[in-house]
Scaffold this motif. Structure first.
Motif, short mmCIF file in Angstrom:
data_model
loop_
_atom_site.label_atom_id
_atom_site.label_comp_id
_atom_site.label_asym_id
_atom_site.label_seq_id
_atom_site.Cartn_x
_atom_site.Cartn_y
_atom_site.Cartn_z
N ASP A 367 0.84 -1.21 0.00
CA ASP A 367 0.00 0.00 0.00
C ASP A 367 0.86 1.25 0.00
OD1 ASP A 367 0.49 1.05 2.81
OD2 ASP A 367 -0.27 -0.94 3.30
N THR A 368 0.24 2.38 -0.20
CA THR A 368 0.92 3.68 -0.18
C THR A 368 0.41 4.51 0.99
OG1 THR A 368 -0.75 4.56 -1.70
CG2 THR A 368 1.27 3.70 -2.68
N GLY A 369 0.13 3.83 2.09
CA GLY A 369 -0.48 4.48 3.24
C GLY A 369 0.49 5.11 4.20
N LEU A 370 0.13 5.07 5.49
CA LEU A 370 0.90 5.75 6.52
C LEU A 370 2.28 5.15 6.73
CD1 LEU A 370 -1.89 6.20 9.22
CD2 LEU A 370 -1.07 7.89 7.59
N GLY A 371 2.40 3.84 6.52
CA GLY A 371 3.65 3.17 6.86
C GLY A 371 3.73 2.91 8.36
N ILE A 372 4.77 2.26 8.77
CA ILE A 372 4.94 1.91 10.19
C ILE A 372 6.21 2.58 10.71
CG2 ILE A 372 5.28 0.01 11.83
CD1 ILE A 372 3.71 -1.76 9.91
N PRO A 373 6.11 3.43 11.75
CA PRO A 373 7.31 4.08 12.29
C PRO A 373 8.32 3.07 12.81
CG PRO A 373 5.29 5.08 13.14
CD PRO A 373 4.88 3.83 12.42
N GLU A 374 9.59 3.46 12.76
CA GLU A 374 10.67 2.56 13.18
C GLU A 374 10.52 2.16 14.65
OE1 GLU A 374 13.87 0.19 12.41
OE2 GLU A 374 12.82 1.48 10.98
N LYS A 375 10.04 3.09 15.47
CA LYS A 375 9.93 2.79 16.91
C LYS A 375 8.86 1.75 17.21
CE LYS A 375 6.70 6.60 17.87
NZ LYS A 375 6.47 7.82 18.69
N MET A 376 7.94 1.53 16.26
CA MET A 376 6.89 0.55 16.47
C MET A 376 7.24 -0.84 15.95
SD MET A 376 3.14 2.23 15.97
CE MET A 376 2.48 0.66 16.52
N MET A 377 8.38 -0.96 15.24
CA MET A 377 8.74 -2.24 14.64
C MET A 377 8.89 -3.36 15.66
SD MET A 377 8.53 -1.82 11.51
CE MET A 377 9.12 -3.45 11.10
N PRO A 378 9.52 -3.14 16.83
CA PRO A 378 9.61 -4.24 17.82
C PRO A 378 8.25 -4.69 18.34
CG PRO A 378 11.21 -2.50 18.31
CD PRO A 378 10.28 -1.96 17.27
#
Length: 435
Positions: A367-378
Motif C-alpha cells: 500500500d501507499t499508506g501511513l507506513g509503520i514508524p521505526e519505533k513501532m517495529m519491535p
C-alpha cells in the motif's frame, strides 16, 4: 563440529584445561627442583675445588681448574660479577670463543666468604665434567635428560587420559539430560519415569512436569472457552441470518431496505466464518485437514468484501496474478489472515493504490499508506498495539489485534509473514506459503 555452547563440550574442555594446568604445575615444580639441585651440586663442586686449589697452590688471586671452573678472589673478579654475585648460585648467558667460533652458554657463579676472605666462584657450562672430577654432578646431568624425557611422556599421557576420560564422563553426565530431552519430545510419556530421580535431572524433570501440567490446564481452559463462546454465538447468529433472509424475502426488490437486510445477512455469515476460524486456531495443526484452496479466489473475495472501506477515498486496488495459484490450507484461516492485511491496507491508505500480488511462493499486500514508524517495529505483532496517525498524532481506529492474529495464523500453518517498508511510503506484507 565442535561448539563451546554444548554442555558436553564445555565439560570436556574443562577436563583438558584442568589437565593442562596440572601438567604446567608439575613441570614448574620439576624445573624449579632441577634448578635448585643443579645449583647446590655446582656450589658443592666449586667449594670442593676452592679447598683443593688452596691446598695445592696456596693463596692466589685466581684459581683455574678444568673443566670450566674459575675462582676469583673478590677484589680480582670482573666488575660485572662482583656487582651481581650473591651467596646463592646465579646464572647468566655469556659468549665464549672455542674451536667452532663464538657460542653462547651459561655461566654459574656465586659469592663465598671464608676466613675473612671473599671469593667469586664460577662454572662455565659446555665442558663435560668428568666422572672422576665430580661424579655426583656428572650423574645428575646424565639423569637430567632422562627425567626431562620422562616428564614429556607423562604430560602427553596425562592429556590423552584427560581427553579420553572427559569424553566418557561427559557421555555419562549428559545421558540423563538426553533422556529428559527425549521424554519431553515424546509428549512427556516417559517424563514421569525421571521425576523420581534424586539428582538435578529429577528436579528439572519435576519442574517441567509441573509446568506442563499447568500449561495443559491453561490450554484446556482456553479451548473450552473458545468452544463455549463459539457454541453460544452460533445460535443467535443463526437466528439473525434466518431473520434477515425472511425479512429480505418480504421486501420489494427495489426497496431501499433490501440493502440493509442483505448487509445484516452477510455480516452474520462473516461472523460465523470468523468463529469457525477461531475454533480451528484452538486446535493442534496436525489435527487439521488442509484441502487444496484457491488463493486467487480468496484474495478476490476479500478485496470485494472490504472494498467499502475505499468508498470515499481516492484509492484504487488491483490484484496481480499470472495464473490460478493453489495452496494446501484451511480456507477459513487464509481468509482471516489475508482479510486482516487487506483491511489494514485499505484502512491506513488515504490516497494512492493497494496492490495484492500472488505468485508461486508468496502473497504480498502493498500500500501507499501511513507506513509503520521505526519505533513501532519491535511491537509490530504485539496485541493491542495500534498505529499512530502521523498527521493528527492520534491512534488510528482498530483494536490492535489484526497483525497479531495474522502472525498467530502463520505460526499455526508453518508459514512466514515478512514486513518491508516501501521507499515512497506505505508498507508491504508478504505471506510466504511455500517452505
Amino acid at each position: 563440529m565442535f561448539t563451546i555452547d554444548s554442555i558436553a563440550n564445555k565439560f570436556r574442555l574443562s577436563y583438558v584445561v584442568f589437565a593442562l594446568l596440572l601438567c604446567a604445575a608439575f613441570v614448574s615444580i620439576f624445573l624449579y627442583a632441577e634448578t635448585r639441585i643443579e645449583q647446590e651440586l655446582v656450589k658443592g663442586r666449586l667449594l670442593q675445588q676452592l679447598q683443593l686449589s688452596q691446598e695445592k697452590q696456596g693463596e692466589q688471586t685466581v684459581y683455574i681448574a678444568n673443566p670450566g671452573i674459575k675462582i676469583y678472589r673478590f677484589d680480582s673478579a670482573p666488575a660485572n660479577l662482583k656487582a651481581l654475585a650473591r651467596e646463592t648460585v646465579q646464572e647468566i648467558r655469556v659468549t665464549v670463543n672455542n674451536n667452532d667460533g663464538k657460542t653462547e652458554t651459561n655461566l654459574h657463579f656465586f659469592a663465598y666468604q671464608k676466613n675473612g676472605k671473599k671469593y667469586v666462584l664460577t662454572y662455565l657450562e659446555g665442558n663435560e665434567i668428568a666422572m672422576e672430577n665430580y661424579p655426583v654432578l656428572a650423574i645428575f646431568e646424565a639423569l637430567e635428560d632422562i627425567f626431562a624425557n620422562a616428564l614429556k611422556v607423562a604430560v602427553l599421557l596425562s592429556l590423552l587420559i584427560a581427553i579420553l576420560f572427559s569424553h566418557l564422563s561427559a557421555k555419562q553426565i549428559i545421558k540423563p539430560l538426553l533422556d529428559l530431552k527425549k521424554a519431553v519430545e515424546t509428549d512427556h510419556r516417559n517424563l514421569t519415569e525421571l521425576t523420581h530421580l534424586p539428582s538435578e535431572v529429577g528436579v528439572l524433570a519435576r519442574a517441567i512436569d509441573e509446568k506442563n501440567h499447568k500449561l495443559e490446564q491453561y490450554l484446556k481452559r482456553e479451548q473450552l472457552f473458545t468452544g463455549d463462546v463459539s457454541h453460544e454465538l452460533r445460535t443467535p447468529l443463526t437466528i439473525i441470518m434466518g431473520a434477515s433472509e425472511v425479512l429480505a424475502s418480504q421486501l420489494e426488490d427495489n426497496s431501499h431496505l433490501s440493502e440493509f437486510a442483505n448487509r445484516i445477512s452477510h455480516t452474520a455469515k462473516e461472523t460465523s466464518e470468523i468463529i469457525s476460524a477461531l475454533l480451528l486456531l484452538s486446535r493442534a495443526p496436525e489435527q487439521l485437514d488442509a484441502p487444496q484452496t484457491s488463493i486467487n479466489t480468496i484474495a478476490l473475495n476479500e478485496v470485494t468484501r472490504l472494498h467499502y472501506l475505499l468508498r470515499h477515498k481516492p484509492v484504487s486496488c488491483r490484484i496481480i496474478a499470472e495464473q490460478e495459484y493453489m495452496a494446501y490450507v484451511r480456507p477459513e484461516l487464509l481468509k482471516m489472515a489475508l482479510g486482516n492485511l487487506i483491511k489494514n491496507a485499505f484502512q491506513y491508505t488515504d490516497e494512492g493504490e493497494v496492490i495484492v500480488t500472488i505468485d508461486a511462493k508468496k502473497i504480498t499486500v502493498s500500500d501507499t499508506g501511513l507506513g509503520i514508524p521505526e519505533k513501532m517495529m519491535p511491537l509490530l505483532y504485539e496485541r493491542f498495539e495500534r498505529l499512530n496517525d502521523i498527521n493528527t498524532g492520534n491512534q488510528a481506529d482498530g483494536t490492535g489485534l489484526g497483525l497479531s492474529i495474522v502472525q498467530r495464523i502463520m505460526t499455526h500453518m508453518g508459514w512466514r509473514l515478512i514486513h518491508q517498508a516501501n521507499k515512497n511510503g506505505g508498507s508491504t506484507f508478504s505471506i510466504y506459503y511455500h517452505k
